[in-house]
Design a protein around this motif. Structure first.
Motif, PDB file in Angstrom:
ATOM      1  N   ALA A  67      97.100  30.048 -21.543  1.00 44.02           N
ATOM      2  CA  ALA A  67      97.574  29.221 -20.435  1.00 44.02           C
ATOM      3  C   ALA A  67      98.289  30.021 -19.350  1.00 44.02           C
ATOM      4  O   ALA A  67      98.376  29.567 -18.206  1.00 44.02           O
ATOM      5  CB  ALA A  67      98.510  28.128 -20.966  1.00 44.02           C
ATOM      6  N   LEU A  68      98.776  31.224 -19.685  1.00 39.79           N
ATOM      7  CA  LEU A  68      99.588  31.976 -18.729  1.00 39.79           C
ATOM      8  C   LEU A  68      98.957  33.253 -18.191  1.00 39.79           C
ATOM      9  O   LEU A  68      99.372  33.754 -17.149  1.00 39.79           O
ATOM     10  CB  LEU A  68     100.945  32.324 -19.354  1.00 39.79           C
ATOM     11  N   GLN A  69      97.974  33.797 -18.895  1.00 39.26           N
ATOM     12  CA  GLN A  69      97.363  35.037 -18.418  1.00 39.26           C
ATOM     13  C   GLN A  69      95.914  35.121 -18.855  1.00 39.26           C
ATOM     14  O   GLN A  69      95.509  34.483 -19.816  1.00 39.26           O
ATOM     15  CB  GLN A  69      98.146  36.239 -18.914  1.00 39.26           C
ATOM     16  N   GLY A  70      95.160  35.928 -18.103  1.00 43.25           N
ATOM     17  CA  GLY A  70      93.761  36.083 -18.437  1.00 43.25           C
ATOM     18  C   GLY A  70      93.207  37.395 -17.926  1.00 43.25           C
ATOM     19  O   GLY A  70      93.821  38.076 -17.104  1.00 43.25           O
ATOM     20  N   ARG A  71      92.040  37.746 -18.457  1.00 43.35           N
ATOM     21  CA  ARG A  71      91.335  38.946 -18.028  1.00 43.35           C
ATOM     22  C   ARG A  71      89.850  38.650 -18.005  1.00 43.35           C
ATOM     23  O   ARG A  71      89.306  38.073 -18.954  1.00 43.35           O
ATOM     24  CB  ARG A  71      91.622  40.098 -18.978  1.00 43.35           C
ATOM     25  N   ILE A  72      89.196  39.032 -16.922  1.00 39.85           N
ATOM     26  CA  ILE A  72      87.755  38.867 -16.760  1.00 39.85           C
ATOM     27  C   ILE A  72      87.175  40.256 -16.569  1.00 39.85           C
ATOM     28  O   ILE A  72      87.566  40.980 -15.643  1.00 39.85           O
ATOM     29  CB  ILE A  72      87.425  37.983 -15.543  1.00 39.85           C
ATOM     30  N   ASP A  73      86.242  40.663 -17.439  1.00 39.33           N
ATOM     31  CA  ASP A  73      85.619  41.981 -17.365  1.00 39.33           C
ATOM     32  C   ASP A  73      84.209  41.865 -16.806  1.00 39.33           C
ATOM     33  O   ASP A  73      83.271  41.556 -17.544  1.00 39.33           O
ATOM     34  CB  ASP A  73      85.585  42.635 -18.753  1.00 39.33           C
ATOM     35  N   LEU A  74      84.087  42.099 -15.517  1.00 39.59           N
ATOM     36  CA  LEU A  74      82.775  42.086 -14.867  1.00 39.59           C
ATOM     37  C   LEU A  74      82.170  43.485 -14.925  1.00 39.59           C
ATOM     38  O   LEU A  74      82.907  44.469 -15.097  1.00 39.59           O
ATOM     39  CB  LEU A  74      82.916  41.620 -13.416  1.00 39.59           C
ATOM     40  N   PRO A  75      80.861  43.630 -14.783  1.00 36.96           N
ATOM     41  CA  PRO A  75      80.237  44.955 -14.864  1.00 36.96           C
ATOM     42  C   PRO A  75      80.761  45.948 -13.815  1.00 36.96           C
ATOM     43  O   PRO A  75      80.716  47.152 -14.029  1.00 36.96           O
ATOM     44  CB  PRO A  75      78.745  44.673 -14.628  1.00 36.96           C
ATOM     45  N   PHE A  76      81.286  45.456 -12.721  1.00 41.99           N
ATOM     46  CA  PHE A  76      81.726  46.327 -11.630  1.00 41.99           C
ATOM     47  C   PHE A  76      83.244  46.351 -11.467  1.00 41.99           C
ATOM     48  O   PHE A  76      83.760  46.920 -10.499  1.00 41.99           O
ATOM     49  CB  PHE A  76      81.050  45.918 -10.313  1.00 41.99           C
ATOM     50  N   GLY A  77      83.996  45.772 -12.411  1.00 41.30           N
ATOM     51  CA  GLY A  77      85.453  45.807 -12.342  1.00 41.30           C
ATOM     52  C   GLY A  77      86.091  44.731 -13.194  1.00 41.30           C
ATOM     53  O   GLY A  77      85.407  43.979 -13.890  1.00 41.30           O
ATOM     54  N   PHE A 110      83.445  32.372 -16.045  1.00 37.62           N
ATOM     55  CA  PHE A 110      82.899  33.720 -16.207  1.00 37.62           C
ATOM     56  C   PHE A 110      82.619  34.048 -17.672  1.00 37.62           C
ATOM     57  O   PHE A 110      81.785  34.899 -17.969  1.00 37.62           O
ATOM     58  CB  PHE A 110      83.845  34.757 -15.592  1.00 37.62           C
ATOM     59  N   GLY A 111      83.290  33.379 -18.589  1.00 40.26           N
ATOM     60  CA  GLY A 111      83.106  33.631 -20.008  1.00 40.26           C
ATOM     61  C   GLY A 111      81.721  33.314 -20.527  1.00 40.26           C
ATOM     62  O   GLY A 111      81.357  33.754 -21.621  1.00 40.26           O
ATOM     63  N   HIS A 112      80.931  32.590 -19.757  1.00 37.68           N
ATOM     64  CA  HIS A 112      79.552  32.311 -20.160  1.00 37.68           C
ATOM     65  C   HIS A 112      78.665  33.537 -19.982  1.00 37.68           C
ATOM     66  O   HIS A 112      77.568  33.584 -20.540  1.00 37.68           O
ATOM     67  CB  HIS A 112      78.979  31.140 -19.345  1.00 37.68           C
ATOM     68  N   LYS A 113      79.135  34.532 -19.203  1.00 35.30           N
ATOM     69  CA  LYS A 113      78.288  35.689 -18.897  1.00 35.30           C
ATOM     70  C   LYS A 113      78.936  37.033 -19.198  1.00 35.30           C
ATOM     71  O   LYS A 113      78.229  38.011 -19.402  1.00 35.30           O
ATOM     72  CB  LYS A 113      77.885  35.653 -17.424  1.00 35.30           C
ATOM     73  N   VAL A 114      80.269  37.102 -19.156  1.00 32.33           N
ATOM     74  CA  VAL A 114      80.960  38.387 -19.346  1.00 32.33           C
ATOM     75  C   VAL A 114      82.147  38.197 -20.280  1.00 32.33           C
ATOM     76  O   VAL A 114      82.614  37.071 -20.481  1.00 32.33           O
ATOM     77  CB  VAL A 114      81.444  38.978 -17.991  1.00 32.33           C
ATOM     78  N   PRO A 115      82.666  39.283 -20.844  1.00 31.96           N
ATOM     79  CA  PRO A 115      83.840  39.167 -21.724  1.00 31.96           C
ATOM     80  C   PRO A 115      85.074  38.688 -20.961  1.00 31.96           C
ATOM     81  O   PRO A 115      85.352  39.155 -19.853  1.00 31.96           O
ATOM     82  CB  PRO A 115      84.056  40.601 -22.231  1.00 31.96           C
ATOM     83  N   VAL A 116      85.791  37.747 -21.548  1.00 33.09           N
ATOM     84  CA  VAL A 116      87.058  37.255 -20.990  1.00 33.09           C
ATOM     85  C   VAL A 116      88.043  37.044 -22.132  1.00 33.09           C
ATOM     86  O   VAL A 116      87.647  36.849 -23.281  1.00 33.09           O
ATOM     87  CB  VAL A 116      86.907  35.924 -20.205  1.00 33.09           C
TER      88      VAL A 116
END
Length: 95
Positions: free
Chosen positions: A33-43, A23-29
């Motif tokens: 190794a233990l945690q992550g966050r993906i910021d999509l336009p809808f959530g 997802f990092g190729h298109k949206v902020p992430v």
């Protein structure tokens, strides 16, 4: 709105990284190794990797966006972890 699920796997950190990198190729992430966050336009999706499971929590403004988010994140995880055949059971707490 919030939905959560847990995928039992000993490869949680690997799948967390794969999802975030994809997802990092298109949206902020943000991830390690233990945690992550993906910021999509809808959530947003938060991921937490443990020794035996990957916990996922998605948040969105309304039910249609939440449903879309669980579908997008779920379908990608199913594709990346196809050898383990994840069965995601998203839980949506009562309002």
């Amino acid at each position: 709105m919030i939905a959560t699920t847990t995928f039992s796997t000993t490869n949680a950190s690997r799948y967390l990284g794969t999802l975030c990198k994809h997802f990092g190729h298109k949206v902020p992430v943000e991830f390690d190794a233990l945690q992550g966050r993906i910021d999509l336009p809808f959530g947003q999706c938060r991921l937490k990797a443990g020794d035996t499971a990957l916990d996922l929590t998605v948040t969105a403004e309304d039910r249609p966006a939440l449903d879309r988010l669980t579908e997008v994140i779920g379908s990608h995880l199913e594709r990346f972890a196809f050898r383990e055949n994840p069965q995601l059971d998203w839980q949506i707490p009562a309002a």
